[in-house]
Design an enzyme around this catalytic site. Structure first.
Site, PDB file in Angstrom:
ATOM      1  N   GLY A   1       0.788  -1.024   0.150  1.00  0.00           N
ATOM      2  CA  GLY A   1      -0.051   0.174   0.028  1.00  0.00           C
ATOM      3  C   GLY A   1       0.801   1.485  -0.068  1.00  0.00           C
TER       4      GLY A   1
ATOM      5  N   GLN B   1       3.200  10.120   1.270  1.00  0.00           N
ATOM      6  CA  GLN B   1       4.415   9.107   1.280  1.00  0.00           C
ATOM      7  C   GLN B   1       5.357   9.694  -0.025  1.00  0.00           C
ATOM      8  OE1 GLN B   1       2.649   5.335   2.362  1.00  0.00           O
ATOM      9  NE2 GLN B   1       4.316   5.143   3.161  1.00  0.00           N
TER      10      GLN B   1
ATOM     11  N   CYS C   1       6.455   0.011   7.346  1.00  0.00           N
ATOM     12  CA  CYS C   1       5.984   1.032   6.568  1.00  0.00           C
ATOM     13  C   CYS C   1       6.934   1.172   5.576  1.00  0.00           C
ATOM     14  CB  CYS C   1       5.498   2.275   7.623  1.00  0.00           C
ATOM     15  SG  CYS C   1       4.875   3.789   6.704  1.00  0.00           S
ATOM     16  N   LEU C   2       6.860   1.860   4.601  1.00  0.00           N
ATOM     17  CA  LEU C   2       7.841   2.341   3.696  1.00  0.00           C
ATOM     18  C   LEU C   2       8.635   3.334   3.944  1.00  0.00           C
ATOM     19  CD1 LEU C   2       6.048   1.487   0.148  1.00  0.00           C
ATOM     20  CD2 LEU C   2       7.794   0.025   1.341  1.00  0.00           C
TER      21      LEU C   2
ATOM     22  N   HIS D   1      -4.111   1.383   7.840  1.00  0.00           N
ATOM     23  CA  HIS D   1      -2.729   2.033   7.785  1.00  0.00           C
ATOM     24  C   HIS D   1      -2.693   3.239   6.830  1.00  0.00           C
ATOM     25  CE1 HIS D   1       1.957   1.363   8.021  1.00  0.00           C
ATOM     26  NE2 HIS D   1       1.703   2.309   7.017  1.00  0.00           N
ATOM     27  N   GLU D   2      -3.099   3.059   5.576  1.00  0.00           N
ATOM     28  CA  GLU D   2      -2.851   4.041   4.613  1.00  0.00           C
ATOM     29  C   GLU D   2      -3.942   5.191   4.877  1.00  0.00           C
ATOM     30  OE1 GLU D   2      -0.417   3.663   2.686  1.00  0.00           O
ATOM     31  OE2 GLU D   2      -0.147   1.445   3.019  1.00  0.00           O
TER      32      GLU D   2
ATOM     33  N   HIS E   1      -2.187   7.576   7.217  1.00  0.00           N
ATOM     34  CA  HIS E   1      -1.171   8.445   6.518  1.00  0.00           C
ATOM     35  C   HIS E   1      -1.991   9.738   6.392  1.00  0.00           C
ATOM     36  CE1 HIS E   1       2.706   6.391   6.308  1.00  0.00           C
ATOM     37  NE2 HIS E   1       2.101   5.158   5.709  1.00  0.00           N
TER      38      HIS E   1
HETATM   39 ZN    ZN Z   1       2.913   3.462   5.867  1.00  0.00          ZN
END
Ligand code: ZN
Length: 172
Positions: free
Chosen positions: A46, A51, A97-98, A139-140, A143
């Site tokens: 995701g 991000q 998380c990226l 999670h997304e 953000h």
């Molecule tokens: Zn993340």
């Protein structure tokens, strides 16, 4: 299409509340394509627009059931997502998380949710999700509100270094 650079913690971009997507023009289509390409390149399951330093309420999710490798992963593109229902039942899971490379944490999330939003052309859409898919959406969407998984848990740890490095990892 292009792979975009991922913003990492503690960059303040990740802490802003993202704006609503109003126009579904060519620019947003390009952004969506870039987000999909960036998510796949990492790889990740995701990605949220903040991000890649774009403060818009836009997410991409691509997840396949591990128990069902025959079924190809399903791609979701959603603008202005809103969780309209979430189960009281929760699940603990380990997520990363990226934007926080090298760390994971144990996070409690609703086991089932219903998300309402718009597709990439602005048409209304709704997704019912449970388990890992529900976790990824939560999670997304976090953000978009400037929330990171590390805010939701105090159980965060560093992934083990490669064995051939001199680092010693102590765990219990
Ligand atoms: Zn993340």
């Amino acid at each position: 299409m292009a792979i975009r650079e991922i913003v990492t913690h503690p960059n303040s971009i990740l802490r802003r509340k993202a704006r609503k997507v109003e126009k579904f023009d060519q620019e947003i289509q390009n952004l969506i394509e870039d987000m999909i390409e960036t998510m796949r390149a990492e790889p990740g399951v995701g990605l949220a627009a903040p991000q890649v330093a774009v403060p818009l309420r836009l997410i991409v999710v691509e997840y396949g059931e591990e128990e069902n490798p025959d079924i190809p992963p399903k791609l979701y593109v959603m603008a202005n997502p809103e969780i309209i229902r979430s189960s009281q039942a929760t699940e603990l899971g380990v997520e990363g998380c990226l934007s926080i490379p090298g760390f994971v944490g144990e996070v409690e999330r609703s086991a089932e949710i219903v998300v309402r939003g718009q597709n990439r052309y602005g048409k209304p859409m709704k997704v019912k999700a449970k388990g890992w898919l529900a976790r990824i959406f939560q999670h997304e969407i976090d953000h978009l509100n400037g929330v990171l998984f590390i805010d939701r848990t105090d159980k965060v740890w560093k992934l083990e270094e490669e064995k051939d490095t001199a680092q010693v990892t102590v765990s219990d």
